[in-house]
Design a protein around this motif. Structure first.
Motif, PDB file in Angstrom:
ATOM      1  N   GLU A 145       0.818  -1.209   0.000  1.00 33.91           N
ATOM      2  CA  GLU A 145       0.000   0.000   0.000  1.00 33.91           C
ATOM      3  C   GLU A 145       0.854   1.263   0.000  1.00 33.91           C
ATOM      4  N   ALA A 146       2.051   1.189   0.611  1.00 29.40           N
ATOM      5  CA  ALA A 146       2.885   2.373   0.755  1.00 29.40           C
ATOM      6  C   ALA A 146       3.928   2.480  -0.354  1.00 29.40           C
ATOM      7  N   PHE A 147       3.782   1.689  -1.393  1.00 29.24           N
ATOM      8  CA  PHE A 147       4.790   1.663  -2.449  1.00 29.24           C
ATOM      9  C   PHE A 147       4.929   3.017  -3.133  1.00 29.24           C
ATOM     10  N   GLU A 148       6.143   3.555  -3.109  1.00 28.59           N
ATOM     11  CA  GLU A 148       6.452   4.795  -3.816  1.00 28.59           C
ATOM     12  C   GLU A 148       7.473   4.457  -4.896  1.00 28.59           C
ATOM     13  N   PRO A 149       7.085   4.514  -6.152  1.00 34.85           N
ATOM     14  CA  PRO A 149       8.001   4.097  -7.223  1.00 34.85           C
ATOM     15  C   PRO A 149       9.198   5.024  -7.394  1.00 34.85           C
ATOM     16  N   GLU A 150      10.287   4.403  -7.817  1.00 32.93           N
ATOM     17  CA  GLU A 150      11.469   5.167  -8.230  1.00 32.93           C
ATOM     18  C   GLU A 150      11.470   5.151  -9.752  1.00 32.93           C
ATOM     19  N   ILE A 151      11.514   6.322 -10.325  1.00 33.80           N
ATOM     20  CA  ILE A 151      11.395   6.427 -11.783  1.00 33.80           C
ATOM     21  C   ILE A 151      12.589   7.195 -12.347  1.00 33.80           C
ATOM     22  N   THR A 152      13.244   6.581 -13.301  1.00 28.31           N
ATOM     23  CA  THR A 152      14.380   7.237 -13.962  1.00 28.31           C
ATOM     24  C   THR A 152      13.877   7.908 -15.237  1.00 28.31           C
ATOM     25  N   VAL A 153      14.230   9.168 -15.398  1.00 30.00           N
ATOM     26  CA  VAL A 153      13.772   9.929 -16.566  1.00 30.00           C
ATOM     27  C   VAL A 153      14.982  10.417 -17.347  1.00 30.00           C
ATOM     28  N   PHE A 154      15.072   9.989 -18.581  1.00 33.73           N
ATOM     29  CA  PHE A 154      16.124  10.491 -19.463  1.00 33.73           C
ATOM     30  C   PHE A 154      15.543  11.668 -20.246  1.00 33.73           C
ATOM     31  N   THR A 155      16.210  12.821 -20.169  1.00 31.18           N
ATOM     32  CA  THR A 155      15.746  13.973 -20.960  1.00 31.18           C
ATOM     33  C   THR A 155      16.899  14.438 -21.841  1.00 31.18           C
ATOM     34  N   CYS A 156      16.551  15.025 -22.969  1.00 27.30           N
ATOM     35  CA  CYS A 156      17.589  15.710 -23.736  1.00 27.30           C
ATOM     36  C   CYS A 156      17.877  17.028 -23.027  1.00 27.30           C
ATOM     37  N   ILE A 157      19.002  17.644 -23.320  1.00 28.46           N
ATOM     38  CA  ILE A 157      19.351  18.894 -22.626  1.00 28.46           C
ATOM     39  C   ILE A 157      18.618  20.096 -23.216  1.00 28.46           C
ATOM     40  N   TYR A 158      17.882  19.878 -24.277  1.00 27.57           N
ATOM     41  CA  TYR A 158      17.144  20.985 -24.893  1.00 27.57           C
ATOM     42  C   TYR A 158      15.698  20.973 -24.382  1.00 27.57           C
ATOM     43  N   CYS A 159      14.747  20.669 -25.242  1.00 27.81           N
ATOM     44  CA  CYS A 159      13.336  20.784 -24.840  1.00 27.81           C
ATOM     45  C   CYS A 159      12.993  19.931 -23.618  1.00 27.81           C
ATOM     46  N   GLY A 160      13.514  18.715 -23.574  1.00 27.25           N
ATOM     47  CA  GLY A 160      13.163  17.807 -22.475  1.00 27.25           C
ATOM     48  C   GLY A 160      13.524  18.406 -21.130  1.00 27.25           C
ATOM     49  N   TYR A 161      14.781  18.792 -20.978  1.00 28.26           N
ATOM     50  CA  TYR A 161      15.216  19.331 -19.691  1.00 28.26           C
ATOM     51  C   TYR A 161      14.620  20.727 -19.458  1.00 28.26           C
ATOM     52  N   MET A 162      14.503  21.501 -20.539  1.00 23.67           N
ATOM     53  CA  MET A 162      13.928  22.853 -20.384  1.00 23.67           C
ATOM     54  C   MET A 162      12.495  22.796 -19.874  1.00 23.67           C
ATOM     55  N   SER A 163      11.746  21.772 -20.281  1.00 21.85           N
ATOM     56  CA  SER A 163      10.355  21.666 -19.797  1.00 21.85           C
ATOM     57  C   SER A 163      10.351  21.387 -18.290  1.00 21.85           C
ATOM     58  N   ALA A 164      11.325  20.592 -17.817  1.00 22.93           N
ATOM     59  CA  ALA A 164      11.426  20.339 -16.372  1.00 22.93           C
ATOM     60  C   ALA A 164      11.792  21.640 -15.657  1.00 22.93           C
ATOM     61  N   ASP A 165      12.685  22.389 -16.273  1.00 22.57           N
ATOM     62  CA  ASP A 165      13.122  23.670 -15.716  1.00 22.57           C
ATOM     63  C   ASP A 165      11.952  24.651 -15.665  1.00 22.57           C
ATOM     64  N   THR A 166      11.162  24.652 -16.722  1.00 28.21           N
ATOM     65  CA  THR A 166       9.988  25.540 -16.769  1.00 28.21           C
ATOM     66  C   THR A 166       9.013  25.165 -15.656  1.00 28.21           C
ATOM     67  N   ALA A 167       8.811  23.847 -15.472  1.00 26.53           N
ATOM     68  CA  ALA A 167       7.900  23.398 -14.401  1.00 26.53           C
ATOM     69  C   ALA A 167       8.399  23.932 -13.052  1.00 26.53           C
ATOM     70  N   GLY A 168       9.723  23.867 -12.854  1.00 29.37           N
ATOM     71  CA  GLY A 168      10.301  24.357 -11.605  1.00 29.37           C
ATOM     72  C   GLY A 168      10.133  25.868 -11.475  1.00 29.37           C
ATOM     73  N   ALA A 169      10.397  26.599 -12.565  1.00 34.12           N
ATOM     74  CA  ALA A 169      10.289  28.063 -12.530  1.00 34.12           C
ATOM     75  C   ALA A 169       8.862  28.508 -12.249  1.00 34.12           C
ATOM     76  N   LEU A 170       7.899  27.714 -12.727  1.00 28.87           N
ATOM     77  CA  LEU A 170       6.481  28.045 -12.503  1.00 28.87           C
ATOM     78  C   LEU A 170       5.979  27.500 -11.167  1.00 28.87           C
ATOM     79  N   ARG A 171       6.906  26.863 -10.430  1.00 29.99           N
ATOM     80  CA  ARG A 171       6.565  26.248  -9.144  1.00 29.99           C
ATOM     81  C   ARG A 171       5.416  25.248  -9.265  1.00 29.99           C
ATOM     82  N   LEU A 172       5.431  24.496 -10.341  1.00 31.74           N
ATOM     83  CA  LEU A 172       4.409  23.461 -10.521  1.00 31.74           C
ATOM     84  C   LEU A 172       4.794  22.247  -9.692  1.00 31.74           C
ATOM     85  N   GLN A 173       3.812  21.664  -9.070  1.00 31.04           N
ATOM     86  CA  GLN A 173       4.060  20.493  -8.232  1.00 31.04           C
ATOM     87  C   GLN A 173       4.041  19.238  -9.094  1.00 31.04           C
TER      88      GLN A 173
END
Ligand code: FES
Length: 153
Positions: free
Chosen positions: A8-36
């Motif tokens: 019931e308490a299982f919290e998955p560990e997920i590995t995400v490969f992103t490119c350094i362009y759009c992929g990583y920038m979208s993660a950065d944008t999420a952080g800049a917008l303080r999206l949870q």
């Protein structure tokens, strides 16, 4: 609540490969917008998703990831021309291998985003965390076989 019937308490560990362009920038944008988004994901940057190797994906599972996904630039917008198409083909190949070995190809996915799509990045993190939560832990953890043991007759 998990419905994998195992933990019931299982919290998955997920590995995400992103490119350094759009992929990583979208993660950065999420952080800049303080999206949870869930803290279950661990980002690994690649120069391009065209550098995604089936070996990297399998290695992530071997090292205990419960799920893996790849985030690259939209098709037609890869900074290395068609790298994301190569990455997509490798993800498809790895999915088949995961099915064949009993780990399940649904533990692996690929997404395409542009750098400004922070909300989409956060949504994919939510969706994958929920998907993997339902699938349960990686059967390779604790030395378990991904296939159920055959009964001796
Ligand atoms: Fe982003 Fe190729 S540079 S997928």
């Amino acid at each position: 609540m998990a419905d994998n019937g195992q933990n019931e308490a299982f919290e998955p560990e997920i590995t995400v490969f992103t490119c350094i362009y759009c992929g990583y920038m979208s993660a950065d944008t999420a952080g800049a917008l303080r999206l949870q988004y869930p803290p279950n994901i661990k980002l690994i940057r690649l120069p391009c998703t065209g550098k995604t190797d089936v070996h990297y994906i399998l290695k992530a599972f071997e090292e205990g990831a419960d799920g893996v996904y790849v985030v690259g630039c939209p098709i037609g917008n890869c900074h290395h021309v068609r790298g994301n198409e190569r990455g997509k083909a490798r993800v498809e190949r790895a999915k088949k291998l995961l099915d064949e070995i009993g780990l399940g190809g649904e533990r692996l996915e690929m997404f395409f985003v542009s750098g400004g799509m922070g909300a989409t990045f956060a949504r994919y993190a939510e969706e994958m965390t929920e998907r993997i939560r339902k699938l349960g832990p990686n059967p390779l953890k604790n030395g378990r076989s991904p296939r159920p043991e055959r009964e001796e007759k």
